[in-house]
Design a protein around this motif. Sequence first.
Motif, PDB file in Angstrom:
ATOM      1  N   VAL A  95     -17.935   1.130   7.466  1.00  0.00           N
ATOM      2  CA  VAL A  95     -18.726   1.166   6.235  1.00  0.00           C
ATOM      3  C   VAL A  95     -19.496  -0.141   6.147  1.00  0.00           C
ATOM      4  CG1 VAL A  95     -18.678   1.346   3.727  1.00  0.00           C
ATOM      5  CG2 VAL A  95     -17.002   2.610   5.107  1.00  0.00           C
ATOM      6  N   HIS A  96     -20.795  -0.073   6.333  1.00  0.00           N
ATOM      7  CA  HIS A  96     -21.620  -1.279   6.303  1.00  0.00           C
ATOM      8  C   HIS A  96     -21.914  -1.663   4.850  1.00  0.00           C
ATOM      9  CE1 HIS A  96     -22.329  -1.247  10.650  1.00  0.00           C
ATOM     10  NE2 HIS A  96     -22.394   0.078  10.538  1.00  0.00           N
ATOM     11  N   THR A  97     -21.661  -2.912   4.530  1.00  0.00           N
ATOM     12  CA  THR A  97     -21.856  -3.378   3.154  1.00  0.00           C
ATOM     13  C   THR A  97     -21.970  -4.894   3.129  1.00  0.00           C
ATOM     14  OG1 THR A  97     -20.889  -3.478   0.937  1.00  0.00           O
ATOM     15  CG2 THR A  97     -19.358  -3.453   2.784  1.00  0.00           C
ATOM     16  N   PRO A  98     -22.839  -5.440   2.287  1.00  0.00           N
ATOM     17  CA  PRO A  98     -22.896  -6.897   2.124  1.00  0.00           C
ATOM     18  C   PRO A  98     -21.944  -7.404   1.052  1.00  0.00           C
ATOM     19  CG  PRO A  98     -24.701  -5.902   0.927  1.00  0.00           C
ATOM     20  CD  PRO A  98     -23.962  -4.768   1.589  1.00  0.00           C
ATOM     21  N   ILE A  99     -21.282  -6.490   0.327  1.00  0.00           N
ATOM     22  CA  ILE A  99     -20.377  -6.869  -0.769  1.00  0.00           C
ATOM     23  C   ILE A  99     -19.105  -6.037  -0.673  1.00  0.00           C
ATOM     24  CG2 ILE A  99     -20.017  -6.863  -3.271  1.00  0.00           C
ATOM     25  CD1 ILE A  99     -22.998  -7.343  -3.618  1.00  0.00           C
ATOM     26  N   ALA A 100     -17.956  -6.697  -0.737  1.00  0.00           N
ATOM     27  CA  ALA A 100     -16.666  -6.018  -0.772  1.00  0.00           C
ATOM     28  C   ALA A 100     -15.839  -6.637  -1.893  1.00  0.00           C
ATOM     29  CB  ALA A 100     -15.936  -6.164   0.561  1.00  0.00           C
ATOM     30  N   VAL A 101     -15.328  -5.798  -2.768  1.00  0.00           N
ATOM     31  CA  VAL A 101     -14.525  -6.254  -3.898  1.00  0.00           C
ATOM     32  C   VAL A 101     -13.084  -5.856  -3.631  1.00  0.00           C
ATOM     33  CG1 VAL A 101     -14.174  -6.171  -6.386  1.00  0.00           C
ATOM     34  CG2 VAL A 101     -16.495  -5.927  -5.437  1.00  0.00           C
ATOM     35  N   ASN A 102     -12.234  -6.838  -3.484  1.00  0.00           N
ATOM     36  CA  ASN A 102     -10.814  -6.572  -3.247  1.00  0.00           C
ATOM     37  C   ASN A 102     -10.112  -6.441  -4.591  1.00  0.00           C
ATOM     38  OD1 ASN A 102      -8.147  -6.449  -2.588  1.00  0.00           O
ATOM     39  ND2 ASN A 102      -8.074  -8.363  -1.445  1.00  0.00           N
ATOM     40  N   CYS A 103      -9.893  -5.204  -5.010  1.00  0.00           N
ATOM     41  CA  CYS A 103      -9.087  -4.938  -6.204  1.00  0.00           C
ATOM     42  C   CYS A 103      -7.917  -4.062  -5.784  1.00  0.00           C
ATOM     43  CB  CYS A 103      -9.927  -4.289  -7.302  1.00  0.00           C
ATOM     44  SG  CYS A 103     -10.912  -2.868  -6.780  1.00  0.00           S
ATOM     45  N   GLY A 104      -7.284  -4.454  -4.680  1.00  0.00           N
ATOM     46  CA  GLY A 104      -6.255  -3.647  -4.035  1.00  0.00           C
ATOM     47  C   GLY A 104      -4.883  -3.755  -4.626  1.00  0.00           C
ATOM     48  N   GLY A 105      -4.704  -4.457  -5.736  1.00  0.00           N
ATOM     49  CA  GLY A 105      -3.387  -4.530  -6.367  1.00  0.00           C
ATOM     50  C   GLY A 105      -2.335  -5.031  -5.401  1.00  0.00           C
ATOM     51  N   PRO A 106      -1.234  -4.274  -5.211  1.00  0.00           N
ATOM     52  CA  PRO A 106      -0.169  -4.726  -4.318  1.00  0.00           C
ATOM     53  C   PRO A 106      -0.605  -4.921  -2.864  1.00  0.00           C
ATOM     54  CG  PRO A 106       0.622  -2.981  -5.755  1.00  0.00           C
ATOM     55  CD  PRO A 106      -0.861  -3.046  -5.940  1.00  0.00           C
ATOM     56  N   TRP A 107      -1.722  -4.340  -2.475  1.00  0.00           N
ATOM     57  CA  TRP A 107      -2.227  -4.478  -1.109  1.00  0.00           C
ATOM     58  C   TRP A 107      -3.289  -5.582  -0.990  1.00  0.00           C
ATOM     59  CZ3 TRP A 107      -1.169   0.000  -3.659  1.00  0.00           C
ATOM     60  CH2 TRP A 107      -0.202   0.836  -3.104  1.00  0.00           C
ATOM     61  N   ALA A 108      -3.493  -6.364  -2.058  1.00  0.00           N
ATOM     62  CA  ALA A 108      -4.588  -7.333  -2.083  1.00  0.00           C
ATOM     63  C   ALA A 108      -4.402  -8.456  -1.079  1.00  0.00           C
ATOM     64  CB  ALA A 108      -4.737  -7.905  -3.498  1.00  0.00           C
ATOM     65  N   ALA A 109      -3.192  -9.011  -0.985  1.00  0.00           N
ATOM     66  CA  ALA A 109      -2.974 -10.183  -0.141  1.00  0.00           C
ATOM     67  C   ALA A 109      -3.289  -9.910   1.332  1.00  0.00           C
ATOM     68  CB  ALA A 109      -1.556 -10.710  -0.318  1.00  0.00           C
ATOM     69  N   PRO A 110      -2.789  -8.824   1.946  1.00  0.00           N
ATOM     70  CA  PRO A 110      -3.151  -8.580   3.343  1.00  0.00           C
ATOM     71  C   PRO A 110      -4.636  -8.311   3.543  1.00  0.00           C
ATOM     72  CG  PRO A 110      -1.811  -6.778   2.467  1.00  0.00           C
ATOM     73  CD  PRO A 110      -1.737  -7.888   1.483  1.00  0.00           C
ATOM     74  N   LEU A 111      -5.319  -7.750   2.543  1.00  0.00           N
ATOM     75  CA  LEU A 111      -6.763  -7.558   2.671  1.00  0.00           C
ATOM     76  C   LEU A 111      -7.490  -8.899   2.700  1.00  0.00           C
ATOM     77  CD1 LEU A 111      -7.380  -4.527   0.271  1.00  0.00           C
ATOM     78  CD2 LEU A 111      -7.663  -4.553   2.750  1.00  0.00           C
ATOM     79  N   ASN A 112      -7.073  -9.817   1.830  1.00  0.00           N
ATOM     80  CA  ASN A 112      -7.682 -11.147   1.851  1.00  0.00           C
ATOM     81  C   ASN A 112      -7.422 -11.844   3.178  1.00  0.00           C
ATOM     82  OD1 ASN A 112      -8.738 -11.014  -0.785  1.00  0.00           O
ATOM     83  ND2 ASN A 112      -6.801 -11.683  -1.677  1.00  0.00           N
ATOM     84  N   ALA A 113      -6.204 -11.692   3.700  1.00  0.00           N
ATOM     85  CA  ALA A 113      -5.886 -12.296   4.988  1.00  0.00           C
ATOM     86  C   ALA A 113      -6.742 -11.703   6.099  1.00  0.00           C
ATOM     87  CB  ALA A 113      -4.400 -12.112   5.297  1.00  0.00           C
ATOM     88  N   ALA A 114      -6.977 -10.383   6.050  1.00  0.00           N
ATOM     89  CA  ALA A 114      -7.810  -9.738   7.068  1.00  0.00           C
ATOM     90  C   ALA A 114      -9.239 -10.251   7.022  1.00  0.00           C
ATOM     91  CB  ALA A 114      -7.784  -8.223   6.877  1.00  0.00           C
ATOM     92  N   ALA A 115      -9.696 -10.644   5.828  1.00  0.00           N
ATOM     93  CA  ALA A 115     -11.052 -11.191   5.693  1.00  0.00           C
ATOM     94  C   ALA A 115     -11.104 -12.670   6.042  1.00  0.00           C
ATOM     95  CB  ALA A 115     -11.546 -10.977   4.266  1.00  0.00           C
ATOM     96  N   GLY A 116      -9.946 -13.282   6.273  1.00  0.00           N
ATOM     97  CA  GLY A 116      -9.913 -14.696   6.608  1.00  0.00           C
ATOM     98  C   GLY A 116      -9.999 -15.617   5.414  1.00  0.00           C
ATOM     99  N   VAL A 117      -9.774 -15.066   4.209  1.00  0.00           N
ATOM    100  CA  VAL A 117      -9.842 -15.887   2.992  1.00  0.00           C
ATOM    101  C   VAL A 117      -8.610 -15.617   2.131  1.00  0.00           C
ATOM    102  CG1 VAL A 117     -12.324 -16.298   2.861  1.00  0.00           C
ATOM    103  CG2 VAL A 117     -11.410 -14.108   2.053  1.00  0.00           C
ATOM    104  N   PRO A 118      -7.408 -15.958   2.645  1.00  0.00           N
ATOM    105  CA  PRO A 118      -6.203 -15.749   1.835  1.00  0.00           C
ATOM    106  C   PRO A 118      -6.293 -16.535   0.539  1.00  0.00           C
ATOM    107  CG  PRO A 118      -5.742 -17.199   3.697  1.00  0.00           C
ATOM    108  CD  PRO A 118      -7.110 -16.634   3.927  1.00  0.00           C
ATOM    109  N   LEU A 119      -5.855 -15.889  -0.510  1.00  0.00           N
ATOM    110  CA  LEU A 119      -5.973 -16.483  -1.833  1.00  0.00           C
ATOM    111  C   LEU A 119      -4.812 -17.417  -2.101  1.00  0.00           C
ATOM    112  CD1 LEU A 119      -7.598 -16.480  -4.490  1.00  0.00           C
ATOM    113  CD2 LEU A 119      -6.171 -14.577  -5.259  1.00  0.00           C
ATOM    114  N   ARG A 120      -5.142 -18.591  -2.571  1.00  0.00           N
ATOM    115  CA  ARG A 120      -4.147 -19.518  -3.092  1.00  0.00           C
ATOM    116  C   ARG A 120      -4.485 -19.741  -4.551  1.00  0.00           C
ATOM    117  NH1 ARG A 120      -2.248 -18.029   0.820  1.00  0.00           N
ATOM    118  NH2 ARG A 120      -1.480 -19.170   2.624  1.00  0.00           N
ATOM    119  N   PRO A 121      -3.563 -19.482  -5.483  1.00  0.00           N
ATOM    120  CA  PRO A 121      -2.121 -19.377  -5.347  1.00  0.00           C
ATOM    121  C   PRO A 121      -1.628 -18.089  -4.718  1.00  0.00           C
ATOM    122  CG  PRO A 121      -2.772 -18.827  -7.550  1.00  0.00           C
ATOM    123  CD  PRO A 121      -4.014 -19.299  -6.860  1.00  0.00           C
ATOM    124  N   GLU A 122      -0.341 -18.084  -4.409  1.00  0.00           N
ATOM    125  CA  GLU A 122       0.275 -16.958  -3.741  1.00  0.00           C
ATOM    126  C   GLU A 122       0.359 -15.743  -4.662  1.00  0.00           C
ATOM    127  OE1 GLU A 122       4.472 -15.804  -1.458  1.00  0.00           O
ATOM    128  OE2 GLU A 122       4.254 -17.733  -2.487  1.00  0.00           O
TER     129      GLU A 122
END
Length: 303
Positions: A95-122
Amino acid sequence: DLDAAAIRAHFPDLGTCAVPLDARATEHACQEDAVALYEPLGGFADPVGTAQDFLEVAQRLGARFQPRSRVTGVEQAGGCVTALRVECGGQSETVHTPIAVNCGGPWAAPLNAAAGVPLRPELVVVRAQMACTTLVDRLRDPMPLVADKLNHFYFRLDPTGSQFIVGFSGDAHRLERVPDPDDYPAGAEAPVREQLFTLLHHRVPTLYRRGAVSSYSGLYTVNLQDRHAVIDGSELAGWFYVNGFSGHGFKFSPVVGMLAVQKILGRWGLGRTDTPLGFFDRDRAPLRDLWDQADFSLQAPTP
């Protein structure tokens, strides 16, 4: 405010004991002098029905709904999001897109890690357990949603009025950390059900005790820094966080949508809020509130 006499006048089925109940104790001496804050215009939303309404409106506005899909990769170039790799029913697509919004709830952290921008705080996924019991006999009067601050639990009737839903509030019951949101116990454990029903029957002493019992569990994602959400862009251009609501995202959803639109598009959409835009920034100082006075603890998963 309602004193004990006014509580009984409005809701004869509600007990007015003002002494905290130890659900494990064999004896309890009630003192009938509880007080309550009564909000006659208050209530609750049916979460499933509300989510379905949101979805139908989004689809009318052109959204594509693809359930049971998994993001397996995030493609990027020049520090920007370019595409998502998605798997659904054994089929993969890009899916080609210039914008991705991670609102994945319990699955949010691994999605951020996959994008290379893990969120801190944990972000930590936890399980909340609820118990249900059907009504065998009708109560004398309509029962309001009750948040029992004395015993740290809440209860309400379901939308059909046929059963009570009971759960702990705040940190009264230690929240269980869940390593895998795709694999966790779907029901409530027997000791939890017993404690919740003991509290319920104490607060509603006229409740008939032979109703059918059931239970369920739900997940939410706790921001360990301050229990408030992050709604912000990231170091990867086009990747946005809408994460970490710590159990109160549903009721905040209208203002969340407004803030997310403003963060992504740089302008307000159909609605506007006076909430400061920086309130939910990823690099904000921790927000201080009543959570700082709570003993928030996480226990290991149930074997």
